[in-house]
Scaffold this motif. Structure first.
Motif, PDB file in Angstrom:
ATOM      1  N   MET A   1      37.501  34.403  33.498  1.00  0.00           N
ATOM      2  CA  MET A   1      37.516  33.814  34.897  1.00  0.00           C
ATOM      3  C   MET A   1      36.685  34.910  35.688  1.00  0.00           C
ATOM      4  O   MET A   1      35.876  34.374  36.694  1.00  0.00           O
ATOM      5  N   GLY A   2      36.557  36.062  35.630  1.00  0.00           N
ATOM      6  CA  GLY A   2      35.730  36.907  36.151  1.00  0.00           C
ATOM      7  C   GLY A   2      36.182  37.305  37.602  1.00  0.00           C
ATOM      8  O   GLY A   2      36.975  37.258  38.036  1.00  0.00           O
ATOM      9  N   LYS A   3      35.593  38.396  38.134  1.00  0.00           N
ATOM     10  CA  LYS A   3      35.580  38.931  39.434  1.00  0.00           C
ATOM     11  C   LYS A   3      35.586  37.708  40.316  1.00  0.00           C
ATOM     12  O   LYS A   3      34.560  36.945  40.399  1.00  0.00           O
ATOM     13  N   ARG A   4      36.281  38.170  41.555  1.00  0.00           N
ATOM     14  CA  ARG A   4      36.018  37.102  42.804  1.00  0.00           C
ATOM     15  C   ARG A   4      35.774  37.827  43.803  1.00  0.00           C
ATOM     16  O   ARG A   4      36.191  39.020  44.195  1.00  0.00           O
TER      17      ARG A   4
ATOM     18  N   ARG B   1      37.974  33.580  52.806  1.00  0.00           N
ATOM     19  CA  ARG B   1      37.648  32.843  51.513  1.00  0.00           C
ATOM     20  C   ARG B   1      37.272  33.581  50.400  1.00  0.00           C
ATOM     21  O   ARG B   1      37.017  34.586  50.655  1.00  0.00           O
ATOM     22  N   SER B   2      37.525  33.148  49.155  1.00  0.00           N
ATOM     23  CA  SER B   2      37.324  33.804  47.926  1.00  0.00           C
ATOM     24  C   SER B   2      36.395  32.784  46.937  1.00  0.00           C
ATOM     25  O   SER B   2      36.514  31.746  47.085  1.00  0.00           O
ATOM     26  N   PHE B   3      35.631  33.522  46.328  1.00  0.00           N
ATOM     27  CA  PHE B   3      34.795  32.698  45.359  1.00  0.00           C
ATOM     28  C   PHE B   3      34.397  33.502  44.041  1.00  0.00           C
ATOM     29  O   PHE B   3      34.413  34.716  44.384  1.00  0.00           O
ATOM     30  N   GLN B   4      33.796  33.190  43.086  1.00  0.00           N
ATOM     31  CA  GLN B   4      33.287  33.707  42.043  1.00  0.00           C
ATOM     32  C   GLN B   4      32.231  34.846  42.189  1.00  0.00           C
ATOM     33  O   GLN B   4      31.344  34.308  43.301  1.00  0.00           O
ATOM     34  N   ASP B   5      32.393  35.836  42.053  1.00  0.00           N
ATOM     35  CA  ASP B   5      31.284  37.140  42.553  1.00  0.00           C
ATOM     36  C   ASP B   5      30.291  37.025  41.560  1.00  0.00           C
ATOM     37  O   ASP B   5      30.262  37.671  40.149  1.00  0.00           O
ATOM     38  N   ASN B   6      29.051  36.508  41.958  1.00  0.00           N
ATOM     39  CA  ASN B   6      27.822  36.701  41.108  1.00  0.00           C
ATOM     40  C   ASN B   6      26.659  36.916  42.380  1.00  0.00           C
ATOM     41  O   ASN B   6      27.084  36.483  43.627  1.00  0.00           O
ATOM     42  N   MET B   7      25.500  37.090  41.824  1.00  0.00           N
ATOM     43  CA  MET B   7      24.383  37.598  43.010  1.00  0.00           C
ATOM     44  C   MET B   7      24.287  36.144  43.702  1.00  0.00           C
ATOM     45  O   MET B   7      24.114  36.056  44.686  1.00  0.00           O
TER      46      MET B   7
ATOM     47  N   ASN C   1      26.104  33.496  44.402  1.00  0.00           N
ATOM     48  CA  ASN C   1      27.307  32.792  45.196  1.00  0.00           C
ATOM     49  C   ASN C   1      27.316  33.753  46.437  1.00  0.00           C
ATOM     50  O   ASN C   1      27.512  33.118  47.551  1.00  0.00           O
ATOM     51  N   ARG C   2      27.116  34.871  46.296  1.00  0.00           N
ATOM     52  CA  ARG C   2      27.272  35.909  47.253  1.00  0.00           C
ATOM     53  C   ARG C   2      26.238  35.897  48.317  1.00  0.00           C
ATOM     54  O   ARG C   2      26.541  35.809  49.542  1.00  0.00           O
ATOM     55  N   LYS C   3      25.069  35.667  47.758  1.00  0.00           N
ATOM     56  CA  LYS C   3      23.738  35.670  48.659  1.00  0.00           C
ATOM     57  C   LYS C   3      23.892  34.187  49.263  1.00  0.00           C
ATOM     58  O   LYS C   3      23.662  34.073  50.718  1.00  0.00           O
ATOM     59  N   LYS C   4      24.293  33.295  48.827  1.00  0.00           N
ATOM     60  CA  LYS C   4      24.506  31.895  49.307  1.00  0.00           C
ATOM     61  C   LYS C   4      25.461  31.984  50.659  1.00  0.00           C
ATOM     62  O   LYS C   4      25.430  31.346  51.598  1.00  0.00           O
ATOM     63  N   HIS C   5      26.722  32.538  50.178  1.00  0.00           N
ATOM     64  CA  HIS C   5      27.635  32.493  51.300  1.00  0.00           C
ATOM     65  C   HIS C   5      27.302  33.450  52.538  1.00  0.00           C
ATOM     66  O   HIS C   5      27.434  33.232  53.536  1.00  0.00           O
ATOM     67  N   LEU C   6      26.897  34.724  52.269  1.00  0.00           N
ATOM     68  CA  LEU C   6      26.521  35.667  53.176  1.00  0.00           C
ATOM     69  C   LEU C   6      25.067  34.978  54.276  1.00  0.00           C
ATOM     70  O   LEU C   6      25.014  35.600  55.279  1.00  0.00           O
ATOM     71  N   ASN C   7      24.559  34.170  53.678  1.00  0.00           N
ATOM     72  CA  ASN C   7      23.441  33.601  54.440  1.00  0.00           C
ATOM     73  C   ASN C   7      23.632  32.253  55.048  1.00  0.00           C
ATOM     74  O   ASN C   7      22.848  31.615  55.721  1.00  0.00           O
TER      75      ASN C   7
END
Length: 175
Positions: free
Chosen positions: A1-4, A12-18, A20-26
């Motif tokens: 499953m991987g880190k969230r 909100r939480s989502f799968q942590d990868n570069m 997804n995180r960049k898309k969310h933070l922007n």
């Protein structure tokens, strides 16, 4: 499953990868949630300045509702709200400029602790301390400063003892 990854601003939480995180933070939703969070901590003068610069929202004035909510670029404050905000700012300014004009002098915790220590020392050595010096009307019967009791939802361990003291049972079994 991987880190969230969990975003405190958006809840909100989502799968942590570069990606997804960049898309969310922007994203717009994250920026709005972050702005709403930091707006809770703004001082009154900044809020008044921003609200005076905006034009009043016609939709909000007519119906009392606005579909844009806090994201509306127009002001949702009435003249009465602005007057109250001005009064609050003036009160804060006077409070900062004239700290000696208070009706009840506030004691610091350190001062209270030193007086409490002196009282205990005096009582343990069988001397009576003159209470007239220390009685200024901002203490309760238990000797706890009123400013400590004004904090809502204190845990039971920080509340003063009941007027009759704690009831102790002699034959108490622990365990």
């Amino acid at each position: 499953m991987g880190k969230r990854y969990y975003c405190d601003y958006c809840d909100r939480s989502f799968q942590d990868n570069m990606h997804n995180r960049k898309k969310h933070l922007n994203g717009v939703q994250h920026h709005r949630a972050k702005k709403a969070w930091f707006d809770h901590f703004r001082d009154s003068a900044a809020i008044l300045y921003d609200e005076q610069a905006k034009k009043p929202c016609r939709k909000f004035l007519q119906t009392g509702n606005c579909g844009f909510g806090p994201n509306c670029r127009f002001s949702h404050m009435s003249e009465e709200d602005l007057a109250n905000l001005k009064r609050q700012i003036e009160d804060e300014r006077q409070h900062c400029e004239n700290p000696g004009d208070r009706t009840l002098p506030e004691r610091s915790i350190e001062e209270w602790l030193t007086r409490r220590g002196k009282k205990r020392l005096a009582l343990s050595s069988e001397r009576v301390l003159d209470d007239n010096k220390d009685d200024e009307g901002n203490h309760t019967e238990s000797g706890v400063p009123q400013q400590l009791l004004s904090i809502p939802d204190l845990p039971p361990s920080l509340l003063p003892p009941p007027p009759g003291g704690w009831k102790v049972k002699i034959n108490t079994e622990w365990g």
